[in-house]
Write a protein that holds these residues in place. Structure first.
Motif, PDB file in Angstrom:
ATOM      1  N   ARG A 125       0.998  -1.244  -0.219  1.00  0.00           N
ATOM      2  CA  ARG A 125       0.392   0.248  -0.282  1.00  0.00           C
ATOM      3  C   ARG A 125       0.916   1.267   0.069  1.00  0.00           C
ATOM      4  O   ARG A 125       0.741   2.428  -0.851  1.00  0.00           O
ATOM      5  N   GLU A 126       1.925   1.226   0.609  1.00  0.00           N
ATOM      6  CA  GLU A 126       2.994   2.293   0.687  1.00  0.00           C
ATOM      7  C   GLU A 126       3.412   2.824  -0.622  1.00  0.00           C
ATOM      8  O   GLU A 126       3.416   4.283  -0.282  1.00  0.00           O
ATOM      9  N   LEU A 127       3.555   2.264  -1.327  1.00  0.00           N
ATOM     10  CA  LEU A 127       4.866   2.102  -1.904  1.00  0.00           C
ATOM     11  C   LEU A 127       3.300   2.781  -3.828  1.00  0.00           C
ATOM     12  O   LEU A 127       3.950   2.652  -4.381  1.00  0.00           O
ATOM     13  N   SER A 128       2.563   1.887  -3.766  1.00  0.00           N
ATOM     14  CA  SER A 128       0.952   2.008  -4.515  1.00  0.00           C
ATOM     15  C   SER A 128       0.879   3.087  -3.711  1.00  0.00           C
ATOM     16  O   SER A 128       0.480   3.825  -5.335  1.00  0.00           O
ATOM     17  N   GLU A 129       0.921   3.923  -3.001  1.00  0.00           N
ATOM     18  CA  GLU A 129       0.311   4.871  -2.581  1.00  0.00           C
ATOM     19  C   GLU A 129       1.582   6.530  -2.978  1.00  0.00           C
ATOM     20  O   GLU A 129       0.871   7.471  -3.468  1.00  0.00           O
ATOM     21  N   LYS A 130       2.714   5.790  -3.015  1.00  0.00           N
ATOM     22  CA  LYS A 130       3.721   7.032  -3.554  1.00  0.00           C
ATOM     23  C   LYS A 130       3.846   6.579  -5.117  1.00  0.00           C
ATOM     24  O   LYS A 130       4.437   8.118  -5.403  1.00  0.00           O
ATOM     25  N   ALA A 131       3.137   5.534  -5.792  1.00  0.00           N
ATOM     26  CA  ALA A 131       3.075   5.562  -6.549  1.00  0.00           C
ATOM     27  C   ALA A 131       1.979   6.737  -7.720  1.00  0.00           C
ATOM     28  O   ALA A 131       1.737   7.838  -8.189  1.00  0.00           O
ATOM     29  N   GLU A 132       1.053   6.914  -6.427  1.00  0.00           N
ATOM     30  CA  GLU A 132      -0.052   7.085  -6.662  1.00  0.00           C
ATOM     31  C   GLU A 132       0.443   8.727  -6.819  1.00  0.00           C
ATOM     32  O   GLU A 132      -0.776   9.369  -7.322  1.00  0.00           O
ATOM     33  N   ARG A 148       7.748  -0.540 -11.320  1.00  0.00           N
ATOM     34  CA  ARG A 148       9.269  -1.518 -10.883  1.00  0.00           C
ATOM     35  C   ARG A 148       9.517  -2.134  -9.421  1.00  0.00           C
ATOM     36  O   ARG A 148       9.605  -3.464  -9.856  1.00  0.00           O
ATOM     37  N   THR A 149       9.818  -0.962  -8.819  1.00  0.00           N
ATOM     38  CA  THR A 149      10.802  -1.142  -7.680  1.00  0.00           C
ATOM     39  C   THR A 149       9.897  -1.921  -7.170  1.00  0.00           C
ATOM     40  O   THR A 149       9.979  -2.677  -5.849  1.00  0.00           O
ATOM     41  N   LEU A 150       8.570  -1.565  -6.545  1.00  0.00           N
ATOM     42  CA  LEU A 150       7.631  -2.937  -6.113  1.00  0.00           C
ATOM     43  C   LEU A 150       8.109  -4.146  -6.014  1.00  0.00           C
ATOM     44  O   LEU A 150       7.945  -4.855  -5.807  1.00  0.00           O
ATOM     45  N   ILE A 151       7.693  -4.342  -7.745  1.00  0.00           N
ATOM     46  CA  ILE A 151       8.027  -6.316  -7.934  1.00  0.00           C
ATOM     47  C   ILE A 151       9.015  -6.373  -8.029  1.00  0.00           C
ATOM     48  O   ILE A 151       9.288  -7.575  -7.083  1.00  0.00           O
ATOM     49  N   GLU A 152      10.114  -5.793  -8.389  1.00  0.00           N
ATOM     50  CA  GLU A 152      11.274  -6.731  -7.475  1.00  0.00           C
ATOM     51  C   GLU A 152      11.764  -6.530  -6.176  1.00  0.00           C
ATOM     52  O   GLU A 152      11.767  -7.368  -5.302  1.00  0.00           O
ATOM     53  N   ARG A 231      -2.144   7.089 -19.015  1.00  0.00           N
ATOM     54  CA  ARG A 231      -2.524   6.376 -18.430  1.00  0.00           C
ATOM     55  C   ARG A 231      -1.857   4.687 -18.752  1.00  0.00           C
ATOM     56  O   ARG A 231      -2.050   3.430 -18.408  1.00  0.00           O
ATOM     57  N   HIS A 232      -1.041   5.249 -19.593  1.00  0.00           N
ATOM     58  CA  HIS A 232       0.416   3.856 -19.689  1.00  0.00           C
ATOM     59  C   HIS A 232       0.574   3.742 -18.295  1.00  0.00           C
ATOM     60  O   HIS A 232       0.602   2.821 -17.035  1.00  0.00           O
ATOM     61  N   ALA A 233       1.397   4.996 -17.567  1.00  0.00           N
ATOM     62  CA  ALA A 233       1.356   4.957 -16.165  1.00  0.00           C
ATOM     63  C   ALA A 233       0.467   4.394 -15.044  1.00  0.00           C
ATOM     64  O   ALA A 233       0.720   3.789 -14.340  1.00  0.00           O
ATOM     65  N   ARG A 234      -0.591   4.649 -15.838  1.00  0.00           N
ATOM     66  CA  ARG A 234      -1.904   4.117 -14.259  1.00  0.00           C
ATOM     67  C   ARG A 234      -1.813   2.419 -13.977  1.00  0.00           C
ATOM     68  O   ARG A 234      -2.221   1.952 -13.364  1.00  0.00           O
ATOM     69  N   VAL A 235      -1.858   1.744 -15.361  1.00  0.00           N
ATOM     70  CA  VAL A 235      -2.330   0.710 -15.610  1.00  0.00           C
ATOM     71  C   VAL A 235      -1.207   0.146 -15.210  1.00  0.00           C
ATOM     72  O   VAL A 235      -0.533  -1.294 -14.271  1.00  0.00           O
ATOM     73  N   ALA A 236      -0.385   0.419 -15.307  1.00  0.00           N
ATOM     74  CA  ALA A 236       1.357  -0.406 -14.655  1.00  0.00           C
ATOM     75  C   ALA A 236       1.939  -0.097 -13.025  1.00  0.00           C
ATOM     76  O   ALA A 236       1.494  -0.961 -13.228  1.00  0.00           O
ATOM     77  N   VAL A 237       1.257   1.137 -12.192  1.00  0.00           N
ATOM     78  CA  VAL A 237       0.701   1.213 -11.163  1.00  0.00           C
ATOM     79  C   VAL A 237      -0.093  -0.360 -10.448  1.00  0.00           C
ATOM     80  O   VAL A 237       0.230  -1.110  -9.709  1.00  0.00           O
ATOM     81  N   ASN A 238      -1.421  -0.067 -11.125  1.00  0.00           N
ATOM     82  CA  ASN A 238      -2.216  -0.796 -10.947  1.00  0.00           C
ATOM     83  C   ASN A 238      -2.195  -2.505 -11.494  1.00  0.00           C
ATOM     84  O   ASN A 238      -2.358  -2.909 -10.290  1.00  0.00           O
ATOM     85  N   SER A 239      -1.714  -2.469 -11.882  1.00  0.00           N
ATOM     86  CA  SER A 239      -1.209  -4.244 -12.336  1.00  0.00           C
ATOM     87  C   SER A 239       0.326  -4.134 -11.299  1.00  0.00           C
ATOM     88  O   SER A 239       0.439  -5.672 -11.118  1.00  0.00           O
ATOM     89  N   ALA A 240       1.060  -3.829 -10.673  1.00  0.00           N
ATOM     90  CA  ALA A 240       1.925  -3.913 -10.318  1.00  0.00           C
ATOM     91  C   ALA A 240       1.801  -3.647  -8.715  1.00  0.00           C
ATOM     92  O   ALA A 240       1.923  -5.086  -8.320  1.00  0.00           O
ATOM     93  N   LYS A 241       0.262  -3.006  -8.321  1.00  0.00           N
ATOM     94  CA  LYS A 241      -0.503  -3.355  -6.793  1.00  0.00           C
ATOM     95  C   LYS A 241      -0.961  -4.809  -6.758  1.00  0.00           C
ATOM     96  O   LYS A 241      -0.750  -4.986  -6.129  1.00  0.00           O
ATOM     97  N   THR A 242      -1.254  -4.824  -8.393  1.00  0.00           N
ATOM     98  CA  THR A 242      -1.978  -6.723  -8.099  1.00  0.00           C
ATOM     99  C   THR A 242      -1.418  -7.813  -8.143  1.00  0.00           C
ATOM    100  O   THR A 242      -1.927  -8.467  -6.962  1.00  0.00           O
ATOM    101  N   VAL A 243      -0.254  -7.433  -8.517  1.00  0.00           N
ATOM    102  CA  VAL A 243       0.578  -9.004  -8.982  1.00  0.00           C
ATOM    103  C   VAL A 243       1.304  -8.880  -7.675  1.00  0.00           C
ATOM    104  O   VAL A 243       1.335  -9.697  -7.134  1.00  0.00           O
TER     105      VAL A 243
END
Length: 268
Positions: A125-132, A148-152, A231-243
């Protein structure tokens, strides 16, 4: 007067490895340099001081504690990508020895109280909020980098906790994900996994592949080839959060089950 944690000889080695000879530090821009230290929650001289990035880093090393130097050097080495000839570069081995020496004096990095527990939904959540926040500020490249950092970070900590050591992937996020998925038994080759879920598992691999590709092309971590849109950045953020959320939840569920009584294990 307190003695600096790093000697003059140490600094010469560090400057070679971090390419600080011309005032630069690796491939950081002024913005990504500031963001790197903000992510570490470390104070660094601001750009408005007029000093180069190399001079600002030298000033930090001169005043920082042993633990702070160890943490920053460790993070900078992780940020630095492998380069041709590394296997024959004596300065790189000396750099690692310096970090090991500092870690031996200070609290080990893995046990540092200021470090977050990566394998928690709170961290996700913290990294997702930072991305948001970066999305809200129209920093689309930064949002992609955080994704990317979140997933790694999650993948690395999963492998460390499940096997005792992180593998060497040289930035290959797809290969790293597949290795961890196999350990967690969520890869699409597990015969005990339902076919419908296997399709979802294959989809997760494609998400990770896409994140790796878009980060290399459109983030602030590399030379940018395309200008990402919201839209590109948002789908990256949401996808990373899901995974990342899914990986953490799988780990927590299996970890709890391992610690549970044998009767609970029998209900698996």
């Amino acid at each position: 007067m307190r003695t600096p944690a790093l000697t003059t000889s140490d600094l010469r080695v560090i400057e070679q490895v971090l390419d600080m000879g011309s005032g630069y530090v690796l491939d950081f821009s002024n913005r990504t340099f500031a963001e790197f230290f903000a992510d570490l929650d470390v104070d660094i001289e601001p750009e408005v001081s007029g000093l180069s990035k190399a001079k600002r880093l030298r000033a930090f090393f001169h005043s920082a504690s042993t633990a702070e130097c160890a943490r920053v050097l460790h993070a900078l080495l992780e940020y630095r990508e492998p380069q041709d000839g590394d296997e024959n570069r004596a300065s790189l081995n000396k750099y690692r020895a310096i970090v090991s020496r500092l870690e031996g004096i200070a609290v080990p990095l893995s046990a540092a109280p200021s470090g977050p527990d990566v394998l928690t939904l709170q961290y996700v959540r913290e990294l997702s909020e930072k991305a948001e926040r970066r999305l809200a500020g129209s920093d689309f490249e930064g949002a992609i980098t955080v994704s990317r950092t979140l997933i790694e970070a999650v993948l690395e900590q999963l492998e460390v906790r499940l096997t005792g050591a992180a593998g060497t992937y040289s930035g290959d996020l797809q290969r790293q994900y597949k290795a961890v998925a196999k350990i967690l038994r969520i890869d699409d080759k597990d015969e005990q996994v339902d076919e419908g879920f296997k399709q979802i598992a294959r989809g997760l691999v494609q998400i990770v592949n896409g994140l790796a590709a878009i980060r290399n092309m459109a983030s602030d971590g590399h030379a940018r080839h395309v200008q990402p849109q919201a839209r590109h950045a948002r789908v990256a953020v949401n996808s990373a959060k899901t995974v990342a959320s899914f990986l953490v939840e799988v780990y927590l569920a299996k970890h709890s089950r391992t610690a549970a009584p044998a009767a609970a294990e029998g209900a698996r």
